[in-house]
Design a protein around this motif. Structure first.
Motif, mmCIF file in Angstrom:
data_model
loop_
_atom_site.group_PDB
_atom_site.id
_atom_site.type_symbol
_atom_site.label_atom_id
_atom_site.label_comp_id
_atom_site.label_asym_id
_atom_site.label_seq_id
_atom_site.Cartn_x
_atom_site.Cartn_y
_atom_site.Cartn_z
ATOM 1 N N THR A 29 0.863 -1.171 0.000
ATOM 2 C CA THR A 29 0.000 0.000 0.000
ATOM 3 C C THR A 29 0.897 1.217 0.000
ATOM 4 O OG1 THR A 29 -0.120 0.135 2.389
ATOM 5 C CG2 THR A 29 -1.848 -1.136 1.318
ATOM 6 N N ASN A 30 0.851 1.995 -1.040
ATOM 7 C CA ASN A 30 1.689 3.200 -1.169
ATOM 8 C C ASN A 30 3.134 2.902 -0.803
ATOM 9 O OD1 ASN A 30 -0.499 4.610 -2.105
ATOM 10 N ND2 ASN A 30 -1.057 5.371 -0.106
ATOM 11 N N ALA A 31 3.609 3.377 0.356
ATOM 12 C CA ALA A 31 5.016 3.241 0.717
ATOM 13 C C ALA A 31 5.302 2.029 1.590
ATOM 14 C CB ALA A 31 5.472 4.504 1.441
ATOM 15 N N LEU A 32 4.295 1.236 1.912
ATOM 16 C CA LEU A 32 4.490 0.114 2.818
ATOM 17 C C LEU A 32 4.284 -1.198 2.077
ATOM 18 C CD1 LEU A 32 4.835 -0.984 5.715
ATOM 19 C CD2 LEU A 32 2.352 -0.807 5.938
ATOM 20 N N GLY A 33 5.187 -2.115 2.283
ATOM 21 C CA GLY A 33 5.045 -3.445 1.697
ATOM 22 C C GLY A 33 5.261 -4.500 2.766
ATOM 23 N N LEU A 34 4.569 -5.602 2.658
ATOM 24 C CA LEU A 34 4.710 -6.710 3.586
ATOM 25 C C LEU A 34 4.867 -7.978 2.771
ATOM 26 C CD1 LEU A 34 4.610 -7.848 6.465
ATOM 27 C CD2 LEU A 34 2.129 -8.039 6.186
ATOM 28 N N ARG A 35 5.903 -8.723 3.058
ATOM 29 C CA ARG A 35 6.202 -9.956 2.332
ATOM 30 C C ARG A 35 6.237 -11.096 3.332
ATOM 31 N NH1 ARG A 35 11.829 -10.772 -0.834
ATOM 32 N NH2 ARG A 35 11.377 -12.759 -1.799
ATOM 33 N N LEU A 36 5.365 -12.063 3.159
ATOM 34 C CA LEU A 36 5.306 -13.226 4.040
ATOM 35 C C LEU A 36 5.876 -14.427 3.302
ATOM 36 C CD1 LEU A 36 1.675 -12.715 5.354
ATOM 37 C CD2 LEU A 36 3.803 -11.985 6.431
ATOM 38 N N LEU A 37 6.761 -15.152 3.974
ATOM 39 C CA LEU A 37 7.425 -16.292 3.352
ATOM 40 C C LEU A 37 7.210 -17.545 4.183
ATOM 41 C CD1 LEU A 37 10.850 -14.597 2.601
ATOM 42 C CD2 LEU A 37 8.987 -14.953 1.008
ATOM 43 N N GLN A 38 7.083 -18.665 3.493
ATOM 44 C CA GLN A 38 6.983 -19.970 4.138
ATOM 45 C C GLN A 38 7.928 -20.906 3.396
ATOM 46 O OE1 GLN A 38 3.085 -21.691 4.083
ATOM 47 N NE2 GLN A 38 3.798 -23.659 4.822
ATOM 48 N N PRO A 39 8.807 -21.588 4.109
ATOM 49 C CA PRO A 39 9.746 -22.468 3.412
ATOM 50 C C PRO A 39 9.025 -23.649 2.766
ATOM 51 C CG PRO A 39 9.899 -22.793 5.777
ATOM 52 C CD PRO A 39 8.964 -21.638 5.557
ATOM 53 N N LEU A 40 9.479 -24.016 1.591
ATOM 54 C CA LEU A 40 8.942 -25.187 0.907
ATOM 55 C C LEU A 40 9.684 -26.447 1.317
ATOM 56 C CD1 LEU A 40 8.426 -23.644 -2.639
ATOM 57 C CD2 LEU A 40 6.738 -23.977 -0.826
ATOM 58 N N SER A 41 10.858 -26.262 1.920
ATOM 59 C CA SER A 41 11.661 -27.397 2.365
ATOM 60 C C SER A 41 12.593 -26.928 3.476
ATOM 61 C CB SER A 41 12.436 -27.951 1.178
ATOM 62 O OG SER A 41 13.786 -28.107 1.427
ATOM 63 N N GLU A 42 12.924 -27.822 4.373
ATOM 64 C CA GLU A 42 13.869 -27.485 5.436
ATOM 65 C C GLU A 42 15.281 -27.337 4.897
ATOM 66 O OE1 GLU A 42 13.548 -30.263 8.638
ATOM 67 O OE2 GLU A 42 11.405 -29.896 8.894
ATOM 68 N N ALA A 43 15.534 -27.859 3.711
ATOM 69 C CA ALA A 43 16.875 -27.826 3.133
ATOM 70 C C ALA A 43 17.183 -26.502 2.440
ATOM 71 C CB ALA A 43 17.046 -28.967 2.136
ATOM 72 N N GLY A 44 16.172 -25.709 2.130
ATOM 73 C CA GLY A 44 16.394 -24.438 1.445
ATOM 74 C C GLY A 44 16.922 -23.366 2.384
ATOM 75 N N GLU A 45 17.300 -22.228 1.816
ATOM 76 C CA GLU A 45 17.879 -21.125 2.598
ATOM 77 C C GLU A 45 16.945 -20.682 3.723
ATOM 78 O OE1 GLU A 45 19.329 -16.519 2.017
ATOM 79 O OE2 GLU A 45 19.032 -17.749 0.241
ATOM 80 N N LEU A 46 15.678 -20.483 3.414
ATOM 81 C CA LEU A 46 14.713 -20.032 4.419
ATOM 82 C C LEU A 46 14.492 -21.104 5.486
ATOM 83 C CD1 LEU A 46 12.823 -17.830 5.416
ATOM 84 C CD2 LEU A 46 11.083 -18.727 3.873
ATOM 85 N N GLY A 47 14.380 -22.349 5.077
ATOM 86 C CA GLY A 47 14.208 -23.438 6.028
ATOM 87 C C GLY A 47 15.374 -23.550 6.995
ATOM 88 N N ARG A 48 16.589 -23.380 6.474
ATOM 89 C CA ARG A 48 17.779 -23.433 7.326
ATOM 90 C C ARG A 48 17.799 -22.261 8.307
ATOM 91 N NH1 ARG A 48 20.055 -24.578 2.357
ATOM 92 N NH2 ARG A 48 21.065 -22.542 2.278
ATOM 93 N N ARG A 49 17.390 -21.090 7.832
ATOM 94 C CA ARG A 49 17.367 -19.913 8.720
ATOM 95 C C ARG A 49 16.383 -20.117 9.864
ATOM 96 N NH1 ARG A 49 18.259 -14.981 10.295
ATOM 97 N NH2 ARG A 49 16.589 -13.531 10.746
ATOM 98 N N ILE A 50 15.204 -20.625 9.572
ATOM 99 C CA ILE A 50 14.206 -20.852 10.616
ATOM 100 C C ILE A 50 14.704 -21.900 11.611
ATOM 101 C CG2 ILE A 50 11.893 -21.772 11.062
ATOM 102 C CD1 ILE A 50 10.992 -20.318 8.506
ATOM 103 N N ALA A 51 15.404 -22.919 11.101
ATOM 104 C CA ALA A 51 15.934 -23.962 11.985
ATOM 105 C C ALA A 51 16.952 -23.398 12.969
ATOM 106 C CB ALA A 51 16.558 -25.085 11.154
ATOM 107 N N THR A 52 17.730 -22.400 12.559
ATOM 108 C CA THR A 52 18.763 -21.849 13.435
ATOM 109 C C THR A 52 18.286 -20.629 14.220
ATOM 110 O OG1 THR A 52 19.683 -20.513 11.641
ATOM 111 C CG2 THR A 52 20.661 -22.673 11.997
#
Length: 92
Positions: free
Chosen positions: A7-30
């Motif tokens: 909305t105008n100047a504000l953005g919100l990005r929500l992410l859910q890992p598709l696998s524990e082996a991916g970058e996001l999955g590893r970050r959540i694990a640690t």
């Protein structure tokens, strides 16, 4: 999986890992779940970096972000485990 809302100047990005082996999955694990990054748009990246450093944030990287927009990333250890980024607004 990803959801993006803006909305105008504000953005919100929500992410859910598709696998524990991916970058996001590893970050959540640690680091656990929660806010990963906060990004501020600035008119002048050099001035923004100086302001952030004066507030105690340590600069990790500086370079081109998405669309070759200049950006800087600061150490998450200085900001409650969140990555803080500055991105320069497009001119024109």
């Amino acid at each position: 999986a990803e959801a993006l809302g803006t909305t105008n100047a504000l953005g919100l990005r929500l992410l859910q890992p598709l696998s524990e082996a991916g970058e996001l999955g590893r970050r959540i694990a640690t680091a656990g779940e929660g806010v990963h990054a906060i990004v501020f748009a600035v008119d002048d990246l050099d001035r923004g970096i100086a302001t952030a450093q004066a507030a105690g944030l340590r600069l990790l990287t500086r370079g081109g972000g998405p669309g070759d927009r200049p950006e800087a990333e600061f150490d998450a250890a200085d900001s409650w485990g969140m990555t803080v980024k500055l991105t320069e607004r497009r001119r024109g």
